[in-house]
Design a protein around this motif. Structure first.
Motif, mmCIF file in Angstrom:
data_model
loop_
_atom_site.group_PDB
_atom_site.id
_atom_site.type_symbol
_atom_site.label_atom_id
_atom_site.label_comp_id
_atom_site.label_asym_id
_atom_site.label_seq_id
_atom_site.Cartn_x
_atom_site.Cartn_y
_atom_site.Cartn_z
ATOM 1 N N GLU A 70 -9.526 15.753 23.466
ATOM 2 C CA GLU A 70 -8.312 14.953 23.676
ATOM 3 C C GLU A 70 -7.899 14.909 25.141
ATOM 4 O OE1 GLU A 70 -3.532 15.183 22.633
ATOM 5 O OE2 GLU A 70 -4.936 16.453 21.544
ATOM 6 N N PHE A 71 -8.133 16.015 25.857
ATOM 7 C CA PHE A 71 -7.667 16.119 27.237
ATOM 8 C C PHE A 71 -8.772 15.864 28.273
ATOM 9 C CE2 PHE A 71 -5.604 19.357 24.550
ATOM 10 C CZ PHE A 71 -4.339 18.780 24.459
ATOM 11 N N LYS A 72 -9.993 15.658 27.809
ATOM 12 C CA LYS A 72 -11.139 15.614 28.718
ATOM 13 C C LYS A 72 -10.975 14.577 29.819
ATOM 14 C CE LYS A 72 -16.190 15.361 28.725
ATOM 15 N NZ LYS A 72 -17.411 15.213 27.885
ATOM 16 N N GLU A 73 -10.612 13.366 29.463
ATOM 17 C CA GLU A 73 -10.504 12.282 30.448
ATOM 18 C C GLU A 73 -9.370 12.542 31.445
ATOM 19 O OE1 GLU A 73 -9.869 7.419 30.580
ATOM 20 O OE2 GLU A 73 -10.325 8.430 28.681
ATOM 21 N N ALA A 74 -8.200 12.956 30.934
ATOM 22 C CA ALA A 74 -7.051 13.199 31.801
ATOM 23 C C ALA A 74 -7.306 14.368 32.745
ATOM 24 C CB ALA A 74 -5.802 13.468 30.963
ATOM 25 N N ILE A 75 -7.952 15.408 32.234
ATOM 26 C CA ILE A 75 -8.250 16.583 33.058
ATOM 27 C C ILE A 75 -9.272 16.233 34.128
ATOM 28 C CG2 ILE A 75 -9.342 18.851 33.030
ATOM 29 C CD1 ILE A 75 -6.464 18.869 32.074
ATOM 30 N N ALA A 76 -10.277 15.434 33.769
ATOM 31 C CA ALA A 76 -11.290 15.022 34.746
ATOM 32 C C ALA A 76 -10.653 14.221 35.869
ATOM 33 C CB ALA A 76 -12.370 14.201 34.053
ATOM 34 N N LEU A 77 -9.690 13.377 35.528
ATOM 35 C CA LEU A 77 -8.995 12.582 36.528
ATOM 36 C C LEU A 77 -8.170 13.469 37.455
ATOM 37 C CD1 LEU A 77 -8.360 9.704 37.513
ATOM 38 C CD2 LEU A 77 -6.422 9.680 35.928
ATOM 39 N N ALA A 78 -7.471 14.457 36.876
ATOM 40 C CA ALA A 78 -6.657 15.373 37.675
ATOM 41 C C ALA A 78 -7.523 16.205 38.609
ATOM 42 C CB ALA A 78 -5.844 16.284 36.757
ATOM 43 N N ALA A 79 -8.699 16.558 38.139
ATOM 44 C CA ALA A 79 -9.596 17.404 38.927
ATOM 45 C C ALA A 79 -10.152 16.688 40.159
ATOM 46 C CB ALA A 79 -10.746 17.896 38.053
ATOM 47 N N LYS A 80 -10.068 15.367 40.173
ATOM 48 C CA LYS A 80 -10.558 14.594 41.315
ATOM 49 C C LYS A 80 -9.562 14.597 42.477
ATOM 50 C CE LYS A 80 -13.482 11.416 38.655
ATOM 51 N NZ LYS A 80 -13.716 9.997 38.278
ATOM 52 N N ASN A 81 -8.331 15.032 42.183
ATOM 53 C CA ASN A 81 -7.291 15.064 43.214
ATOM 54 C C ASN A 81 -7.380 16.381 43.986
ATOM 55 O OD1 ASN A 81 -4.588 15.664 44.396
ATOM 56 N ND2 ASN A 81 -4.093 13.668 43.516
ATOM 57 N N THR A 82 -7.655 16.290 45.283
ATOM 58 C CA THR A 82 -7.836 17.494 46.100
ATOM 59 C C THR A 82 -6.594 18.379 46.110
ATOM 60 O OG1 THR A 82 -9.353 16.285 47.534
ATOM 61 C CG2 THR A 82 -8.471 18.345 48.388
ATOM 62 N N ALA A 83 -5.419 17.760 46.241
ATOM 63 C CA ALA A 83 -4.172 18.535 46.286
ATOM 64 C C ALA A 83 -3.959 19.287 44.974
ATOM 65 C CB ALA A 83 -2.988 17.608 46.557
ATOM 66 N N THR A 84 -4.294 18.650 43.866
ATOM 67 C CA THR A 84 -4.125 19.279 42.556
ATOM 68 C C THR A 84 -5.047 20.487 42.401
ATOM 69 O OG1 THR A 84 -3.478 17.185 41.522
ATOM 70 C CG2 THR A 84 -4.259 18.924 40.063
ATOM 71 N N THR A 85 -6.308 20.333 42.805
ATOM 72 C CA THR A 85 -7.245 21.454 42.687
ATOM 73 C C THR A 85 -6.865 22.596 43.615
ATOM 74 O OG1 THR A 85 -8.727 20.362 44.284
ATOM 75 C CG2 THR A 85 -9.154 19.994 41.946
ATOM 76 N N ARG A 86 -6.293 22.258 44.777
ATOM 77 C CA ARG A 86 -5.852 23.291 45.706
ATOM 78 C C ARG A 86 -4.687 24.079 45.121
ATOM 79 N NH1 ARG A 86 -5.582 20.440 50.568
ATOM 80 N NH2 ARG A 86 -3.449 19.830 50.131
ATOM 81 N N LEU A 87 -3.768 23.370 44.468
ATOM 82 C CA LEU A 87 -2.634 24.047 43.846
ATOM 83 C C LEU A 87 -3.083 24.871 42.641
ATOM 84 C CD1 LEU A 87 0.092 21.235 44.012
ATOM 85 C CD2 LEU A 87 0.030 23.364 45.316
ATOM 86 N N ALA A 88 -4.092 24.374 41.934
ATOM 87 C CA ALA A 88 -4.623 25.136 40.797
ATOM 88 C C ALA A 88 -5.221 26.456 41.278
ATOM 89 C CB ALA A 88 -5.678 24.307 40.064
ATOM 90 N N ALA A 89 -5.903 26.407 42.405
ATOM 91 C CA ALA A 89 -6.479 27.626 42.979
ATOM 92 C C ALA A 89 -5.375 28.596 43.392
ATOM 93 C CB ALA A 89 -7.343 27.275 44.182
ATOM 94 N N SER A 90 -4.271 28.054 43.909
ATOM 95 C CA SER A 90 -3.140 28.890 44.308
ATOM 96 C C SER A 90 -2.526 29.571 43.084
ATOM 97 C CB SER A 90 -2.082 28.041 45.024
ATOM 98 O OG SER A 90 -0.995 28.837 45.465
ATOM 99 N N ARG A 91 -2.407 28.840 41.991
ATOM 100 C CA ARG A 91 -1.878 29.416 40.745
ATOM 101 C C ARG A 91 -2.789 30.535 40.247
ATOM 102 N NH1 ARG A 91 2.123 26.429 38.182
ATOM 103 N NH2 ARG A 91 2.417 24.288 38.906
#
Length: 334
Positions: free
Chosen positions: A253-274
Motif C-alpha cells: 500500500e505504501f510502496k509507491e509513496a515511500i519510493a517517491l519520498a525516498a527520492k527527496n534528498t532533504a527527506t532522506t537526510r532528515l530520516a538519517a538524523s532521526r
C-alpha cells in the motif's frame, strides 16, 4: 469572586501531535513545576486543570489533582495546570506547595479547540491524538476514570527488536515470542496463531489475545505511516522500512509513496538524523560525565541542523529539530 479571564492568549500557536495546539507554554508564562515544550506533549494524554488563586472550589480540588499527577508518573500522560486569574506567581506557588502539587503550571495556558471555560475549576482531557476526550468539573466522579481510559487507549510503541508478545503472560504460546519480533517477518507466526485459535481451548484463547495484540500493532503502524507521509515523510520512511520487514504482504500500500519520498534528498537526510537520534537515545549514559559527552553529541547534531537554513520553515525539519531539542533538554535536566 474575581472575574475569569476568558480572552486566552494572543501568543503564537504551536502544533503538537495530531492537531493539539497550545499557547503560553513558554518560560515567560511558567509558574511552577517542570518546564515543558510542545514536543513533550506529543503522543500523550494531556490533562489540563484550570483554576483561580482565591477560588475555594479550586483550592479544595488541587490536592486531588496533585495526587492524580503522581499516579500518572511513568505513563504516557502530562498534567498541566493553567491559572486564569490575575497573575501572582509567588502566591500561586505557595498554594501549590501546600496542596502538594508538583506538576507543571502555566499562566493562561490554553489549548485550541477546547471547550469555552465559563468558570473554574474546570478540567479537560485531550487524548494522544490531540482530540478533546472529556471536559467538566475535576471533582466529577467520572474524571479519574476518564483520564485512565484515555491513557489505556494510547498505543504501546513497539520498535525494531521488541516482541509483539511483550506485556502478556503466556503459557501456551511462549514458543512464538521470538518469532513475533518487530523488524523481522512475523507473518508465519501469525498464521500459526490463527491455526491455534481454530483449535479452541485455553491455548486458542491465549492465541486469540496474542493475535489481537499483534493485529492492533499492525493497524497502528499502518495508520502512523499514512499520517506521517503528509507532514513528516522522513519519519514515514523509517516507519515503513521497519513495517515492510515485519509484515511484507501489507507493505504494498505504501510502496509507491515511500519510493517517491525516498527520492527527496532533504527527506532522506532528515530520516538519517532521526535514526541517529534513536540510536543516541538508546545509549546508556548513567554517569554525569557520560551524559555530558552524550549532550555534546546532541548539541553537535543540532548545530548541523541549524546549517540547513533552506529547510527552516519545513514541517518535517521542525519536527526533527524539536525531537533533538527535547532530548537535549532531558540530558541537561539530568
Amino acid at each position: 469572586m474575581k472575574q475569569l479571564i476568558c480572552g486566552m492568549v494572543l501568543a503564537a500557536w504551536a502544533t503538537v501531535a495530531a492537531a493539539l495546539e497550545v499557547s503560553n507554554l513558554t518560560d515567560e508564562m511558567h509558574v511552577s513545576g517542570p518546564k515543558l515544550k510542545p514536543a513533550d506533549l506529543e503522543g500523550k494524554v494531556v490533562v489540563v486543570e484550570a483554576f483561580g488563586l482565591t477560588c475555594p472550589p479550586c483550592r479544595a480540588v488541587l490536592p486531588h489533582i496533585g495526587e492524580l499527577a503522581r499516579k500518572l508518573e511513568g505513563k504516557p500522560a502530562v498534567v498541566i495546570g493553567t491559572h486564569l486569574w490575575q497573575r501572582n506567581d509567588e502566591a500561586v506557588r505557595e498554594l501549590l506547595k501546600r496542596s502538594k502539587c508538583n506538576y507543571s503550571v502555566y499562566q493562561q495556558f490554553a489549548v485550541a479547540g477546547g471547550p469555552r471555560i465559563n468558570g473554574v475549576p474546570y478540567a479537560m482531557i485531550f487524548d494522544h491524538k490531540g482530540q478533546l476526550f472529556w471536559g467538566g468539573h475535576p471533582a466529577n466522579k467520572d474524571f479519574d476514570a476518564k483520564v485512565m481510559e484515555a491513557v489505556k487507549a494510547v498505543p504501546v510503541r513497539r520498535t525494531a527488536g521488541v516482541s509483539l508478545a511483550d506485556g502478556l503472560e503466556l503459557k501456551y504460546c511462549k514458543d512464538l515470542t521470538r518469532r513475533l519480533m518487530v523488524g523481522q517477518n512475523i507473518e508465519p507466526a501469525l498464521e500459526i496463531l490463527r491455526q491455534r485459535v481454530q483449535r479452541g481451548g485455553a491455548a486458542g484463547e491465549e492465541a486469540q489475545t496474542l493475535l489481537e495484540q499483534s493485529t492492533a500493532w499492525i493497524e497502528q503502524a499502518e495508520e502512523e505511516i499514512r499520517e506521517t507521509l503528509v507532514g513528516t515523510p522522513s519519519k514515514a520512511l523509517l516507519l515503513a522500512k521497519t513495517f515492510s520487514r515485519t509484515v511484507p504482504s501489507r507493505a504494498a500500500e505504501f510502496k509507491e509513496a515511500i519510493a517517491l519520498a525516498a527520492k527527496n534528498t532533504a527527506t532522506t537526510r532528515l530520516a538519517a538524523s532521526r535514526q541517529t537520534l534513536e540510536k543516541l537515545r538508546q545509549t546508556a549514559a548513567k554517569s554525569a560525565a557520560a551524559r555530558r559527552a552524550l549532550l555534546a553529541k546532541v548539541q553537535m547534531q543540532l548545530k548541523q541542523l541549524g546549517l540547513q537554513s533552506e529547510a527552516a520553515l519545513d514541517t518535517d525539519f521542525q519536527d526533527v529539530k524539536a525531537q533533538w531539542e527535547a532530548f537535549a533538554a532531558e540530558l541537561s535536566q539530568d
